[in-house]
Every structure is written in structure tokens, then in C-alpha cells.
Scaffold this active site. Structure first.
Site, PDB file in Angstrom:
ATOM      1  N   HIS A  34       1.272  -1.407  -0.284  1.00  0.00           N
ATOM      2  CA  HIS A  34      -0.002   0.445   0.174  1.00  0.00           C
ATOM      3  C   HIS A  34       0.898   0.946   0.081  1.00  0.00           C
ATOM      4  CE1 HIS A  34       0.734  -0.863   4.409  1.00  0.00           C
ATOM      5  NE2 HIS A  34       0.589   0.150   4.390  1.00  0.00           N
ATOM      6  N   HIS A 115       5.410   5.491  -1.384  1.00  0.00           N
ATOM      7  CA  HIS A 115       6.280   4.658  -1.286  1.00  0.00           C
ATOM      8  C   HIS A 115       5.194   3.250  -1.178  1.00  0.00           C
ATOM      9  CE1 HIS A 115       7.186   5.123   3.136  1.00  0.00           C
ATOM     10  NE2 HIS A 115       6.600   4.142   3.237  1.00  0.00           N
TER      11      HIS A 115
END
Length: 173
Positions: A34, A115
Site C-alpha cells: 500500500h 512509497h
């Protein structure tokens, strides 16, 4: 209860990230790959109703979110986290800002670096070895994400979706 707000990338990106996470990420079994938009925070049942209403408003005003994953990177020396770098863009930045203002006011714990974590809690030598290998690999994914998710943490530490917010004024399917 603890909540967090994330973007889930496509299955293609999740499969790529998981090919590393299963070996190098101590949170592999707790949450799928995620992009964190808002780090874990505490909220009660009353706050939750107000929050979901506000999240639906934010989603309606947010266009689809372009995502470009371009390389492996690291937060070293701050931490031994290795991640897939997601290029910052205006839509992501604005969404992050909205999730840290108004009802969600509060200075983020960290600077926003979009990220997807692929490695954490690695001892120094293993971190250096893994990062020296992955940083040379070519990575390029581009896609558009049309929803973000409010998650909550279960007693065993894993995270599950509480609600999904489709961006661009679309209804949840």
C-alpha cells in the site's frame, strides 16, 4: 481503535512488491502492499462517523490518482526500510494535505514520501546486501488509482478495510 488511510495499487504492483515483501518485510502478513496517506491514528465511534462523511467529501473533490513507481529506494540512515518509490505529483500531494487539515488536522509524523515498503526490520548487514541488489533493478509501473481506503487495526495487529472512498464523485462499486 487505530485507523489509517491508504491507497492500494493494482494486483500487478502488489504481486511485484510481495515477491520481495514475503522475504524482507516483517509486516507482510499484516497488510497488503500500500501507499500510506495518513499514518495510524486513534479515533472513537463518534469521531468515525464524522470522519467517514469528511472522507466521502474529500474523495468527491479528488480526481483519479496517477501513480508512477520508478525505482527502489531506502530511508537509510533514518531507518533500514527499503521501498518502491512512488513519484510525488500534485494530486497525491493535495490529497495528503487534505488528510492532514480540517477534521484531520495535525502535523504529519514524517515528511510525505509516497512509497510501497518492501523491506523493514532488516539487520544492518542483510539490509546492505538486499539494498545493494535491488537498487540496480529497473522498475517502472504507471497506473491510475480511483479509490482510497480507511483501514482499522485488529487485535492481532493486522489491518482490514473499514470503508472505501471512490474519487471523482463516483459511487462505490
Amino acid at each position: 481503535m487505530k485507523y489509517g488511510i491508504v491507497l492500494f495499487p493494482s494486483k500487478c504492483i502488489q504481486d511485484f512488491a510481495n515477491s520481495y515483501r514475503k522475504r524482507y518485510d516483517s509486516h507482510y502478513a499484516l497488510i497488503p502492499p500500500h501507499i500510506t496517506l495518513k499514518y495510524p491514528f486513534e479515533a472513537n465511534e463518534g469521531q468515525l462517523k464524522e470522519m467517514t462523511k469528511e472522507l466521502h467529501r474529500i474523495a468527491a473533490e479528488t480526481p483519479p490518482i496517477p501513480i508512477k513507481v520508478t525505482k527502489f529506494s531506502s530511508f537509510y540512515p533514518t531507518s533500514n526500510i527499503i521501498y518502491l518509490k512512488v513519484e510525488q505529483n500534485d494530486v497525491l500531494k493535495h490529497l495528503h494535505e487534505q488528510l492532514h487539515s480540517g477534521l484531520f488536522a495535525g502535523k504529519p509524523e514524517f515528511a510525505f514520501v509516497p512509497h510501497i515498503t518492501i523491506g523493514r526490520d532488516l539487520p544492518g548487514a542483510e539490509y546492505a546486501d538486499v539494498y545493494s541488489q535491488v537498487k540496480l533493478q529497473h522498475v517502472h509501473f504507471e497506473e491510475t488509482i480511483d479509490r482510497f481506503h480507511l483501514l482499522y487495526q485488529l487485535e492481532n495487529g493486522s489491518w482490514t478495510v473499514y470503508d472505501t472512498f471512490v474519487v471523482g464523485g463516483k459511487e462505490t462499486v
